[in-house]
Design an enzyme around this catalytic site. Structure first.
Site, PDB file in Angstrom:
ATOM      1  N   HIS A  12       0.814  -1.226   0.000  1.00 49.86           N
ATOM      2  CA  HIS A  12       0.000   0.000   0.000  1.00 49.86           C
ATOM      3  C   HIS A  12       0.845   1.272   0.000  1.00 49.86           C
ATOM      4  O   HIS A  12       0.432   2.300   0.537  1.00 49.86           O
ATOM      5  CB  HIS A  12      -0.982  -0.027   1.185  1.00 49.86           C
ATOM      6  N   HIS A  59      -1.799   4.220  10.143  1.00 49.86           N
ATOM      7  CA  HIS A  59      -0.468   4.851  10.143  1.00 49.86           C
ATOM      8  C   HIS A  59      -0.503   6.183  10.896  1.00 49.86           C
ATOM      9  O   HIS A  59      -0.002   7.200  10.408  1.00 49.86           O
ATOM     10  CB  HIS A  59       0.019   5.085   8.724  1.00 49.86           C
ATOM     11  N   HIS A 193      10.104  -4.115   4.058  1.00 47.26           N
ATOM     12  CA  HIS A 193      10.555  -2.730   3.932  1.00 47.26           C
ATOM     13  C   HIS A 193      10.861  -2.144   5.297  1.00 47.26           C
ATOM     14  O   HIS A 193      10.315  -2.576   6.307  1.00 47.26           O
ATOM     15  CB  HIS A 193       9.572  -1.852   3.161  1.00 47.26           C
ATOM     16  N   GLU A 240       4.171  -5.443   8.455  1.00 49.95           N
ATOM     17  CA  GLU A 240       2.822  -5.355   7.881  1.00 49.95           C
ATOM     18  C   GLU A 240       2.374  -6.687   7.263  1.00 49.95           C
ATOM     19  O   GLU A 240       1.189  -6.865   6.980  1.00 49.95           O
ATOM     20  CB  GLU A 240       2.756  -4.244   6.832  1.00 49.95           C
TER      21      GLU A 240
HETATM   22  C1  DHB Z   1       6.104   3.204   2.195  1.00 48.23           C
HETATM   23  C2  DHB Z   1       5.555   1.941   2.488  1.00 48.23           C
HETATM   24  C3  DHB Z   1       4.509   1.831   3.393  1.00 48.23           C
HETATM   25  O1  DHB Z   1       3.963   0.631   3.754  1.00 48.23           O
HETATM   26  C4  DHB Z   1       3.955   2.956   3.987  1.00 48.23           C
HETATM   27  O2  DHB Z   1       2.909   2.799   4.813  1.00 48.23           O
HETATM   28  C5  DHB Z   1       4.494   4.200   3.711  1.00 48.23           C
HETATM   29  C6  DHB Z   1       5.564   4.326   2.812  1.00 48.23           C
HETATM   30  C7  DHB Z   1       7.218   3.373   1.204  1.00 48.23           C
HETATM   31  O3  DHB Z   1       7.860   2.395   0.797  1.00 48.23           O
HETATM   32  O4  DHB Z   1       7.457   4.513   0.787  1.00 48.23           O
HETATM   33 FE    FE Z   2       2.524   0.918   5.474  1.00 44.63          FE
END
Ligand code: DHB
Ligand code: FE
Length: 279
Positions: A12, A59, A193, A240
């Site tokens: 997302h 978030h 990530h 996540e």
């Molecule tokens: C990014 C990924 C995320 O899951 C999020 O909530 C905000 C930013 C990203 O990779 O930029």
């Molecule tokens: Fe996220």
């Protein structure tokens, strides 16, 4: 009887909203990610869900560090979209399904979960972006929303085992729902990530492939890792994947993957899109 038609999982990343806004789907950076979606559009047109039970993480929009529910279930008649600071355009609001939300909440409590019940809730990019990807031409969303929030932000986080059990409890709720809705499960976020700290930019394709290769056929395999293992393997935001694990639990005992796209990176994220059907 209601029917669970399948599950849709996707990352997302907020920057996807900018790419959609600019029409960058064919841009070389974005194309490998957006190429995963024609199949999603075809599938949704074929299975025609009218309710989406969505597992995602807030978030900082509804819940900040001062108040952080481990599990939160929306039971509102409508959910407005809001942007918690990414500069995204505002998206369509969602129609809720309060009766189904309360049915899910009752089953969760019966199964000894203790969710926070939210008769008011905003939705952030974690729900709006997956919907913009799934229904790019919709003037209004063709499905009603039952949002289930999982804390992936402030430790202590729930374990993968607990999230799979949460999803299985939601499955029991859907299996006993007397309505005739066609229900799609959605899991958003991930895969690996890390947005901040010394490992910012961290991605782990080996762990992502392990998750993707086991999620349909053996989701319990993903519960062998503790939360700290998952942070180490997937990154601080890669946790996540808990949303995916819960959505997989809600799909039911047996599932088969019918579509997968995996592309590194989109923004800071290993971006994945998967469809599953009950087997
Ligand atoms: C990014 C990924 C995320 O899951 C999020 O909530 C905000 C930013 C990203 O990779 O930029
Ligand atoms: Fe996220």
């Amino acid at each position: 009887m209601a029917e669970i038609v399948g599950a849709y999982f996707t990352s997302h990343v907020p920057a996807i909203g900018g790419a959609i806004h600019r029409g960058d789907q064919q841009d070389p950076y974005w194309k490998p990610f957006f190429d995963g979606f024609p199949k999603v559009h075809e599938w949704l047109a074929a299975v025609k869900p009218d309710v989406a039970v969505v597992f995602s993480n807030d978030h900082g929009l509804n819940f900040f560090l001062d108040k952080m529910p481990t599990f939160a279930v929306g039971a509102a008649a409508e959910y407005a979209n809001a942007d918690e600071g990414w500069g995204l355009p505002l998206y369509k609001s969602f129609q809720g399904h309060p009766a189904l939300s309360w049915h899910v909440i009752e089953q969760l409590v019966e199964d000894e979960f203790d969710p926070v019940t939210c008769q008011q809730m905003l939705v952030d990019h974690a729900i709006s972006i997956p919907f913009e990807l799934a229904y790019p031409d919709a003037r209004e969303w063709p499905v009603k929303l039952v949002p289930i929030g999982i804390n992936t932000v402030q430790h202590p986080l729930p374990s993968a085992k607990r999230c799979l059990a949460l999803g299985r409890s939601v499955h029991r709720a859907l299996a006993s729902w007397a309505g005739d809705e066609r229900i799609v499960l959605i899991g958003t976020g991930g895969l690996s990530h890390q947005l901040d700290g010394a490992r910012a930019g961290f991605i782990n394709a080996d762990y992502d492939r392990f998750c993707l290769d086991h999620l349909a056929s053996d989701p319990d395999a993903l519960t062998g890792h503790s939360i700290h293992d998952i942070v180490r393997l997937a990154g601080t935001q890669g946790v996540e994947v808990l949303n995916w694990i819960a959505a997989r639990g809600a799909l039911g005992p047996a599932a088969r993957e019918v579509h997968r796209n995996y592309h590194i990176p989109i923004s800071n994220t290993a971006a994945a899109t998967v469809l599953m059907e009950p087997a």
